[in-house]
Design an enzyme around this catalytic site. Structure first.
Site, PDB file in Angstrom:
ATOM      1  N   GLU A 134       9.449   2.663  10.987  1.00 57.92           N
ATOM      2  CA  GLU A 134      10.345   3.814  10.848  1.00 57.92           C
ATOM      3  C   GLU A 134       9.471   5.049  10.922  1.00 57.92           C
ATOM      4  O   GLU A 134       8.582   5.231  10.087  1.00 57.92           O
ATOM      5  CB  GLU A 134      11.083   3.785   9.498  1.00 57.92           C
ATOM      6  CG  GLU A 134      12.241   2.817   9.450  1.00 57.92           C
ATOM      7  CD  GLU A 134      13.313   3.084  10.491  1.00 57.92           C
ATOM      8  OE1 GLU A 134      13.422   4.238  10.972  1.00 57.92           O
ATOM      9  OE2 GLU A 134      14.026   2.134  10.857  1.00 57.92           O
ATOM     10  N   CYS A 187      12.520  12.190   7.060  1.00 59.69           N
ATOM     11  CA  CYS A 187      12.568  11.899   8.497  1.00 59.69           C
ATOM     12  C   CYS A 187      13.984  12.048   9.012  1.00 59.69           C
ATOM     13  O   CYS A 187      14.203  12.167  10.206  1.00 59.69           O
ATOM     14  CB  CYS A 187      11.988  10.528   8.811  1.00 59.69           C
ATOM     15  SG  CYS A 187      12.807   9.216   7.957  1.00 59.69           S
ATOM     16  N   LYS A 218       0.842  -1.196   0.000  1.00 65.01           N
ATOM     17  CA  LYS A 218       0.000   0.000   0.000  1.00 65.01           C
ATOM     18  C   LYS A 218       0.880   1.249   0.000  1.00 65.01           C
ATOM     19  O   LYS A 218       1.442   1.635   1.024  1.00 65.01           O
ATOM     20  CB  LYS A 218      -0.914   0.041   1.230  1.00 65.01           C
ATOM     21  CG  LYS A 218      -1.893   1.202   1.132  1.00 65.01           C
ATOM     22  CD  LYS A 218      -2.399   1.664   2.485  1.00 65.01           C
ATOM     23  CE  LYS A 218      -1.987   3.051   2.860  1.00 65.01           C
ATOM     24  NZ  LYS A 218      -2.026   4.117   1.901  1.00 65.01           N
ATOM     25  N   GLU A 269       7.963  17.067  15.340  1.00 60.20           N
ATOM     26  CA  GLU A 269       8.412  16.987  13.955  1.00 60.20           C
ATOM     27  C   GLU A 269       7.502  17.838  13.072  1.00 60.20           C
ATOM     28  O   GLU A 269       6.291  17.641  13.047  1.00 60.20           O
ATOM     29  CB  GLU A 269       8.391  15.534  13.468  1.00 60.20           C
ATOM     30  CG  GLU A 269       8.973  15.394  12.074  1.00 60.20           C
ATOM     31  CD  GLU A 269       9.049  13.950  11.604  1.00 60.20           C
ATOM     32  OE1 GLU A 269       8.028  13.246  11.710  1.00 60.20           O
ATOM     33  OE2 GLU A 269      10.117  13.544  11.121  1.00 60.20           O
ATOM     34  N   GLY A 314       2.297   4.773  13.237  1.00 60.97           N
ATOM     35  CA  GLY A 314       3.188   3.697  13.667  1.00 60.97           C
ATOM     36  C   GLY A 314       2.670   3.018  14.921  1.00 60.97           C
ATOM     37  O   GLY A 314       2.701   1.791  15.060  1.00 60.97           O
ATOM     38  N   GLY A 366       6.376   5.966   8.262  1.00 56.35           N
ATOM     39  CA  GLY A 366       5.393   7.049   8.249  1.00 56.35           C
ATOM     40  C   GLY A 366       5.372   7.760   9.585  1.00 56.35           C
ATOM     41  O   GLY A 366       6.382   7.772  10.303  1.00 56.35           O
ATOM     42  N   SER A 367       4.217   8.301   9.922  1.00 57.87           N
ATOM     43  CA  SER A 367       4.150   9.130  11.127  1.00 57.87           C
ATOM     44  C   SER A 367       4.161   8.286  12.396  1.00 57.87           C
ATOM     45  O   SER A 367       3.825   7.094  12.384  1.00 57.87           O
ATOM     46  CB  SER A 367       2.873   9.969  11.095  1.00 57.87           C
ATOM     47  OG  SER A 367       1.759   9.130  11.318  1.00 57.87           O
TER      48      SER A 367
HETATM   49  C1  UN1 Z   1      17.623   9.596   3.439  1.00 59.30           C
HETATM   50  O1  UN1 Z   1      17.751  10.553   4.183  1.00 59.30           O
HETATM   51  O2  UN1 Z   1      18.402   9.385   2.496  1.00 59.30           O
HETATM   52  O3  UN1 Z   1      11.276   8.826   5.328  1.00 59.30           O
HETATM   53  C2  UN1 Z   1      16.571   8.586   3.591  1.00 59.30           C
HETATM   54  C3  UN1 Z   1      12.441   9.191   5.393  1.00 59.30           C
HETATM   55  C4  UN1 Z   1      13.489   8.139   5.636  1.00 59.30           C
HETATM   56  C5  UN1 Z   1      14.414   7.978   4.527  1.00 59.30           C
HETATM   57  C6  UN1 Z   1      15.494   8.991   4.525  1.00 59.30           C
HETATM   58  N1  UN1 Z   1      12.845   6.890   5.930  1.00 59.30           N
HETATM   59  O4  UN1 Z   1      12.736  10.357   5.241  1.00 59.30           O
END
Ligand code: UN1
Length: 479
Positions: free
Chosen positions: A247, A281, A172, A380, A230, A225-226
């Site tokens: 993540e 992120c 998805k 964030e 998560g 995602g957020s």
């Molecule tokens: C990067 O900085 O090269 O969602 C990758 C994001 C991370 C990936 C960053 N999971 O921004």
């Protein structure tokens, strides 16, 4: 009317409610129409993935290697076209879009090779005459849920290892950026993935994502995602006892010490905080600067920001593309107001940039005189907004850098080996960056954070197998 891009379920293209994919650099431009999957479509996709698992998990390694490797080469060959699509649907600049597409090709190439490097261990048992084999096998049906900010790289770094280690997939992508996701699924399908091995279900988190999370037939979920979503993935996964990997957010610091090379400091912070419109992120949003270099650094950085070219993502010379959509722009602008009300001083940017086309253009914003307890330093923002926090010395800088619920990436700019070494050991983050930006990572090494940023095994590189495989231990008595 443009053609409808459909969902792929059990090897068949299935239509549905058509949704427009809109260009954030020009909201009059419809990039394409994409079908939204229903809960029923999602259940069909999960059933197809479940049915395909026994045979795919025992498939030949050359078959897996061949499909991934052909896909990698097609991605390289089409990098301009796909980069253009990516930049139009997400808003990062064309150079960044092509760069991300190239990275997706490299990821497929890397994992194609991993098919030929699977290995295990054979060890003698403590019981004479008994042997022990330790091997890895696929987990089963993997649900993959990806964010909008890396429309091709993140799908690649989850789908490629999932497939190569013998799992089947229900994928998805983020509702905002279905274009690149559809393109890689179409390639993998055309290069011969058997039906049901990879299923695409585009659509809403509340429908498609929720149906995946509720299904006991999804054996593992990999999510980026957020933090809020998560947490929902975690709760739903614990309920059915499935494996999950998250993540999530970051509030990544960059420490700039008195002994820093000024050019390196300005470039590193500019890239970390503002490139890709700050929508990473791994972006750096807390710039922690010791007092001796503070004023000169703020002046040099503000000057650099003033000259950044904000505009259409695919126009020549653009350095900062638009914000992804109206909701994200509102969030960025709201946080700029919050920062002002909290007493931080906006020294540059933060205003909407006028452009010939309707789009979400925001000039990167820099606050100074921020403190680490302000909301702009704790939450964030996910936009081109950063704040400078002035500190006395290295010790205060390190303590401030670590004073956050997140722990993805943590940077330092210094010419001192002593401080660089100490920081690498003591920064509370999954990734520590010395004199390089906090964002922009290699594809062949692990990726991931600590504290509230990540949960579960790291992604990417050989470490990806920790999540995408399970370990089997077999004992055999020689007799
Ligand atoms: C990067 O900085 O090269 O969602 C990758 C994001 C991370 C990936 C960053 N999971 O921004």
């Amino acid at each position: 009317m443009s053609e409808l891009h459909k969902n792929l379920i059990n090897g068949e293209w299935i239509g549905g409610e058509a949704v427009e994919n809109i260009n954030p650099s020009n909201t009059n431009e419809v990039i394409g129409l994409y079908a939204r999957a229903t809960a029923e479509d999602t259940r069909a996709a999960i059933a197809a993935a479940k049915a395909a698992f026994p045979s795919w998990s025992r498939s030949g390694l050359l078959e897996r290697w061949g499909i991934l490797s052909k896909t990698a080469h097609e991605i390289f060959a089409r990098k301009e076209e796909l980069g253009n699509l990516l930049s139009r649907e997400e808003g990062k600049t064309l150079a960044e879009g092509i760069g991300e597409v190239t990275r997706a090709g490299q990821i497929f190439e890397f994992f194609a090779g991993e098919a030929l490097r699977l290995s295990g261990e054979t060890v003698p048992s403590v019981r004479p005459g008994v042997g022990v084999e330790i091997t890895r096998e696929g987990v089963g049906v993997v649900g993959i849920i990806t964010p909008w900010n890396f429309p091709i790289a993140i799908p690649a770094w989850k789908i490629a290892p999932a497939l190569v280690y013998g799992n089947t997939v229900v994928f998805k992508p983020a509702d905002l950026v279905p274009g690149c996701a559809w393109a890689i699924v179409e390639m993998l399908h055309r290069h011969g993935l058997p039906k049901g091995v990879l299923n695409l279900v585009m659509g809403k988190g509340s429908v498609v994502g929720q149906t995946m999370l509720d299904s006991p037939d999804v054996d593992a979920v990999s999510f980026t995602g957020s933090t809020g979503t998560g947490r929902r993935v975690a709760e739903a996964s614990v309920k059915v006892m499935r494996k999950f990997q998250l993540e999530m957010g970051g509030k990544n610091p960059t420490v700039v010490l008195d002994d820093a090379d000024m050019k390196v400091a300005v470039e590193s912070v500019t890239q970390s905080a503002f490139f890709s419109t700050g929508q990473r992120c791994t972006a750096s949003s807390r710039i922690i600067v010791t007092q001796g270099i503070h004023d000169a650094f703020v002046e040099a950085l503000s000057e650099r920001i003033r000259h950044l070219k904000v505009g259409d993502a695919i126009a020549h010379g653009t350095e900062i593309g638009p914000v992804v959509d109206a909701a994200q722009l509102k969030q960025d602008v709201d946080y700029i107001e919050i920062g002002k009300n909290e007493g931080a001083r906006l020294v540059v940017g933060g205003d909407l940039v006028h452009h010939d086309t309707p789009g979400y253009f925001l000039r990167p914003a820099l606050f100074v005189e921020a403190t680490n307890d302000m909301r702009i330093s704790r939450e964030e923002i996910f936009g081109p907004v950063a704040s400078v926090i002035r500190v006395k010395d290295y010790e205060e800088a390190l303590a401030t850098a670590n004073d956050t619920e997140f722990g993805l990436s943590s940077g330092i700019v210094t010419t001192s080996l002593k401080y660089a070494t100490h920081y690498k050991r003591n920064a509370q983050a999954g990734m520590v960056m010395v004199n390089v930006p906090t964002a922009g990572v290699d594809f062949h090494v692990p990726f991931g954070g600590t504290k509230g940023s990540s949960y579960g095994p790291k992604e990417q590189g050989r470490y990806a197998q920790e999540f995408f495989t399970q370990v089997k231990i077999a004992y055999t008595a020689a007799g």
